[in-house]
Design an enzyme around this catalytic site. Structure first.
Site, short mmCIF file in Angstrom:
data_model
loop_
_atom_site.label_atom_id
_atom_site.label_comp_id
_atom_site.label_asym_id
_atom_site.label_seq_id
_atom_site.Cartn_x
_atom_site.Cartn_y
_atom_site.Cartn_z
CG HIS A 14 33.04 44.21 39.77
ND1 HIS A 14 33.60 43.62 38.66
CD2 HIS A 14 32.30 43.26 40.38
CE1 HIS A 14 33.21 42.36 38.60
NE2 HIS A 14 32.42 42.11 39.62
CB CYS B 292 29.45 41.05 40.63
SG CYS B 292 30.02 40.67 42.30
#
Length: 492
Positions: free
Chosen positions: A153, A161
Site C-alpha cells: 500500500h 505490510c
C-alpha cells in the site's frame, strides 16, 4: 480506436458510480476522489517503455519483492510470451525481520508465493491505494500460521505490510488494473528476504530460516531460467513448482498442502535448467563459506527496513535491515530526487528496546524455521478488516464462479496503541528517552478522507533496474471499504 476508448470510459464511469453507491461512502465528493485515484492512467513514460520492450499495455504482470534490498519489481509479459522487467520501485518501508510471517501481531511482512486476483485490489484504502497479498496461502495455513490484511500500500507506514509512496502505489495499482482488463485472472506476487544469489545465501547460511529460504529459492530459480510465471502447488507442507501429470496419468495431480504429495513430474527442460543453476549456486556458496565469508548478524531489535533513497531524505534516517545504510551512502543520495511524496509522519527503522530485553518468540515447523516476533511501536497505523462491509460485485462473482478467489474484506484503520512513558529512573535523565513498555491499544477515530489524487511525479522513467529519482513507488496498508471488482457491480 477513439470510439472504443470513449465507450470504455463511459462504461467505467457508470459502473464506478454504482460501486460508490454500494460502498456507502460518507460523501459523493470523497467517493469520486477515491475512485479517481484507482483509475489514474498508466504514465506515458511507462507506456513508452512498454513499447520499447515489446509489451502490450494490458499484457499480464508479475511482481517480485526483496526485503534486504528494499525493492519491488514489476515484470510484464512481452509478445514473445516471456516476462521481462519493466520497472524497479524502491520500497519506502517494510516491518519485522528477514523471514516469513508466523503469527498475527508479529509485525512480520510475509515471504513466499501469493496470487492477487481482482477482489484483492482496494481502491478505497485508507492508505491511498493497496492490494492484499493473500497471506496466508495454503502452505502458511498448513503450518498453522495466522495473520490477515497483509498489504502492499501507500503512505510509507508499515506494520507487517510493504509500504510505498502514494505516487508509487498509484502506478503499480494501474499496472495491475490494466492486466485484469486484458484478461489476466490473477498476477503472482513473489516475496523474498533478499535476492536469492549465492553471495546472499552464503552470508545468511547460519540463519534458522535457511530451510524455508532454500525451498522458495527453487521457485525463484524456476522463474529465472524460464522467465515464465511458475505454477505453484503445495503438499506435505512444502512448495512444489511447475508440477505436471506423469506420462501414464489420465488426470492432473490433485494437491493438498497438508497431505501426501500425489504422483507428479517436472518437465525435463525446466528440471534440467534449474538443476544446473542450483549446482552452480551451491558450488559458489561452498566456495564463499570456505573463504570465510562473514555471516550476517541476526536481528538485534531493528524493526524492518527502508530503501536508502528514502532514508537519505529523513532526519536521522536509517535503512535498518535494508542495504546501503552507512552514512556515506546516504549522504551521496541526499541530493537525488525522492520517488514520490514522503509523509511527515514516516517512521524510519529504529532499534526496538523492548525486544532487546526479551527472549525472541520463535516458531519451528517441519519444513521451515522461524521468524522473530517484535512489538509494534506506538506510532504505527494498522489495516484491519470489517466483514460487515463486504459486497460482491461483478469481478468477485465471476472470480467465485471460475474458482480464482473471493471478495476482499472491507477494512478501516485499526486501533493505534497508546504510548506509555517508560518509568523514570531517579539517576540520570536521558537526552532521548524511549518507551520500552508494552501498552494496551487505544481506539482511534476513523482515518480522515484523503484529498483528490496527487499529480503523477513528472519523472517516471521506466528504466528497469533503476532506483533513481525517476521512479515512483507506492502502496500502503490498506483499509478496504470497497474492492476493485465491486466497482463493476452495476454490470452484473
Amino acid at each position: 480506436m477513439t470510439h472504443r476508448t470513449l465507450v470504455r470510459a463511459l462504461l467505467t464511469s457508470a459502473v464506478l458510480a454504482a460501486g460508490v453507491m454500494l460502498a456507502g461512502c460518507d460523501s459523493d465528493q470523497i467517493s469520486l476522489a477515491q475512485n479517481a485515484k484507482a483509475n489514474q492512467p498508466v504514465p506515458p513514460k511507462l507506456v513508452a517503455a512498454m513499447a520499447e520492450k515489446d509489451m502490450d499495455l494490458q499484457s499480464p504482470i508479475l511482481v517480485r519483492l526483496f526485503k534486504q534490498e528494499a525493492e519491488l519489481e514489476v515484470w510484464k509479459q512481452t509478445r514473445s510470451g516471456q516476462f521481462a522487467l519493466l520497472k524497479t520501485y524502491p520500497i519506502c518501508r517494510w516491518s519485522g525481520d528477514l523471514g516469513p510471517k508466523v503469527r498475527e501481531g508479529d509485525r512480520q511482512a510475509p515471504e513466499g508465493f501469493y496470487s492477487i486476483n481482482p477482489s484483492q485490489m482496494n481502491p478505497q484504502s485508507a492508505y491511498y491505494l493497496s492490494f492484499n497479498t493473500g497471506y496466508p496461502n495454503a502452505f502458511d495455513k498448513s503450518l498453522g500460521r495466522t495473520g490477515s490484511e497483509l498489504m502492499v500500500h501507500g503512505d510509507c507506514s508499515s506494520r507487517g505490510c510493504y509500504a510505498m509512496t502514494d505516487e508509487q502505489i498509484a502506478e503499480i495499482y494501474s499496472l495491475g488494473r490494466e492486466s485484469f482488463f486484458g484478461g489476466q485472472k490473477a498476477f503472482q506476487f513473489q516475496a523474498y528476504p533478499f535476492r536469492m544469489t549465492a553471495v546472499n545465501m552464503a552470508k545468511h547460511r547460519n540463519n534458522p530460516n535457511m530451510p524455508f529460504w532454500k525451498m522458495i529459492k527453487v521457485g525463484n530459480d524456476h522463474f529465472e531460467v524460464t522467465k515464465q510465471e511458475p505454477k505453484v502447488d503445495f503438499c506435505e507442507k512444502k512448495y512444489v513448482f511447475d508440477a505436471a501429470k506423469p506420462a501414464d496419468a489420465v488426470r492432473d495431480p490433485v494437491f493438498n498442502a497438508s497431505a501426501k504429495c500425489p504422483a507428479y513430474v517436472i518437465p525435463e527442460e525446466i528440471a534440467s535448467a534449474v538443476r544446473e543453476k542450483e549446482q552452480r549456486d551451491d558450488a559458489e556458496m561452498a566456495k564463499l563459506a570456505a573463504k570465510g565469508t562473514p555471516v550476517a548478524r541476526l536481528n538485534t531489535g531493528i524493526d524492518g527496513g527502508m530503501n536508502a533513497i528514502f532514508a537519505s531524505k529523513i532526519p536521522e534516517g536509517n535503512t535498518g535491515l535494508s542495504e546501503g545504510g552507512d552514512s556515506q551512502a546516504l549522504a551521496s543520495m541526499s541530493l537525488a530526487r525522492a520517488p514520490g511524496t514522503i509523509p511527515g509522519t514516516v517512521n524510519p527503522p529504529r532499534p526496538n528496546l523492548a525486544v532487546q530485553q526479551e527472549e525472541p518468540v520463535v516458531a519451528t515447523t517441519s519444513s521451515t524455521s522461524v521468524a522473530t516476533a517484535t512489538t509494534p511501536p506506538a506510532t504505527t497505523r494498522v489495516a484491519s478488516a470489517n466483514a460487515s462491509d463486504k459486497s460482491e460485485g461483478f469481478f468477485s462473482s465471476f472470480a467465485r464462479k471460475v474458482g480464482i478467489g473471493g471478495t476482499a474484506d472491507a477494512s478501516q484503520p485499526a486501533a493505534k496503541p497508546a504510548a506509555a512513558a517508560a518509568p523514570a529512573k531517579p539517576k540520570v535523565a536521558e537526552a532521548k528517552p524511549q518507551s520500552v513498555v508494552r501498552v494496551a491499544p487505544k481506539a482511534e477515530p476513523k482515518a480522515p478522507a484523503r484529498p483528490a489524487p496527487k499529480p503523477q511525479v513528472a519523472d517516471t522513467a521506466a528504466a528497469p533496474a533503476a532506483t533513481s529519482s525517476t521512479q515512483l513507488a507506492g502502496s500502503a496498508p490498506v483499509v478496504q471499504t470497497n474492492s476493485f471488482d465491486t466497482r463493476f457491480s452495476a454490470v452484473k
